[in-house]
Write a protein that holds these residues in place. Sequence first.
Motif, mmCIF file in Angstrom:
data_model
loop_
_atom_site.group_PDB
_atom_site.id
_atom_site.type_symbol
_atom_site.label_atom_id
_atom_site.label_comp_id
_atom_site.label_asym_id
_atom_site.label_seq_id
_atom_site.Cartn_x
_atom_site.Cartn_y
_atom_site.Cartn_z
ATOM 1 N N THR A 124 2.292 -30.220 32.275
ATOM 2 C CA THR A 124 2.283 -31.005 31.037
ATOM 3 C C THR A 124 3.695 -31.489 30.723
ATOM 4 O O THR A 124 4.471 -30.793 30.066
ATOM 5 N N GLU A 161 -1.303 -40.984 24.820
ATOM 6 C CA GLU A 161 -1.864 -39.679 24.492
ATOM 7 C C GLU A 161 -3.218 -39.469 25.161
ATOM 8 O O GLU A 161 -3.520 -38.381 25.671
ATOM 9 N N LYS A 199 -2.616 -38.903 28.832
ATOM 10 C CA LYS A 199 -2.031 -37.575 29.046
ATOM 11 C C LYS A 199 -3.138 -36.516 29.057
ATOM 12 O O LYS A 199 -3.171 -35.644 29.938
ATOM 13 N N LYS A 200 -4.036 -36.586 28.083
ATOM 14 C CA LYS A 200 -5.143 -35.624 28.028
ATOM 15 C C LYS A 200 -6.022 -35.736 29.270
ATOM 16 O O LYS A 200 -6.505 -34.727 29.807
ATOM 17 N N GLY A 246 -6.535 -32.788 31.873
ATOM 18 C CA GLY A 246 -7.916 -32.358 32.059
ATOM 19 C C GLY A 246 -8.311 -32.336 33.527
ATOM 20 O O GLY A 246 -9.055 -31.444 33.975
#
Length: 500
Positions: A301, A278, A281-282, A286
Amino acid sequence: MADAMPATPELRHSAQAAVRDDSDVFDVLIIGAGLSGIGAAVHLTKESPQKSYAILEGRDAIGGTWDLFRYPGIRSDSDMFTLGYNFKPWTDRKAIADGPAILAYVNETADEYGVRDHIRFGHKMVRADWSSADKMWTVTVATAGGERQLRCNFLFMCSGYYSYNEGLEAEFAGREDFAGTIIHPQFWPDNFDYTGKKVVVIGSGATAVTVVPEMAKSAGHVTMLQRSPTYMVSRPSEDGMAISLRKWLPAQTAYNLTRWKNVLMGMTFFRLARRYPEGMKKRFIGMVEKELPGHDLSHFTPSYNPWDQRVCAVPDSDMFAAIRDGKVDIVTDHIERFDASGIQLKSGKHIDADVIVTATGLKLEVAGGAAIYTDGERVDFAHRYNYKGVMFSGVPNFAITFGYTNASWTLKADLTSEYICRVLNAMDAKGVKSATPTIKAGEDIGEEPMLDFSSGYVTKALAYLPKQGAKKPWKLNQNYIKDRYILRHQPVDDGVMVFS
């Protein structure tokens, strides 16, 4: 519809009996004169110089993938400090190199080490038969003059992992109705002019991410149509550390230091992605947001975690720049059908197109699609187990080069060649002629897919790919440092390899 997919020339079996020349007997036959095959020959020359060898190449040129693929922008998605051989420094300025530069590097290696004289071009292996009585492989090859046979003690497959004759084509309703041109990137037509045309590239993997920004330079507009997004990470095409080190250090030393830096960075990146999906992924999303402020990030995404599929490199942010300039847009949707003027989507939208590029993947195959037999029984690789990522259960004197899915191909190719030389040298030291990875009677080694990857072209092939076990030495590591120790330093005679 004009399908610009010329049939790849294919050497077909002759109806006559295969010609056999008993002078064509070698210690080792290497199949394929691409990046892996040329590297294998050099390692053999350096580490097992007592062994005679030949390279059988079905096409008429060195280079494999880097000679076959001609689509716009063809390049590596791995840096050349890890895709290059461990024995030959990559000295070009660009770390993310284009296809012609990589092809030149492979050819230069072949000439530097005298490998070219060992290559038999136009020799496509179609069958190989192992005889336990003779401890020899009889290899049947298709040539322009008919089938021939060569013999060897050890068969080393360096033919890659996909079909050269057939790409992975998805079924699209109405394909025959399209009035424009449809191209699969693997079979790009010579001198194809797409200037000013509306182009749709179907796919979101490394090929699509390469083709789209390159075509956008002269096309009227390019749409990347994806069923699901892919993680994209911008990387500089040049390696600043490598450029600096070359000023002060010998080429090989500078290369080795840069190589290890990139290996360790890649491994850290992969482990963080698997341990903290997670968070990674961010981070990825970003990074895209900084490149494309105000854009719809849903197109970048994915529903899966980082490294469940390969992460796509975007050299010098070229894809993002093309989107910012309005030359490229990304559509995430499912295809209803093709029609005369383009593609109808299930959402109800329509994309107009003059050219459709089906970047839908590669068709995986084992052993170059050749039939492999041991003592008259055909080897079904779907029921064989990988051994150290190099050989297979119950198949004597047979190895395949298969690179990493989470790192550069050549990192594993170099280690594979070094290990095979160790096996050959151990056989000589023992005075034996065969080495066979063997599962002990009654032993439960577990069973897992050979590739832990959710990409469509992989999942479609799992039914016929080899398996891996749940424990060593039957389990793939996908870890260069572990493999470096196992393949370079652990004993060849490990109680699993049976010599006779």
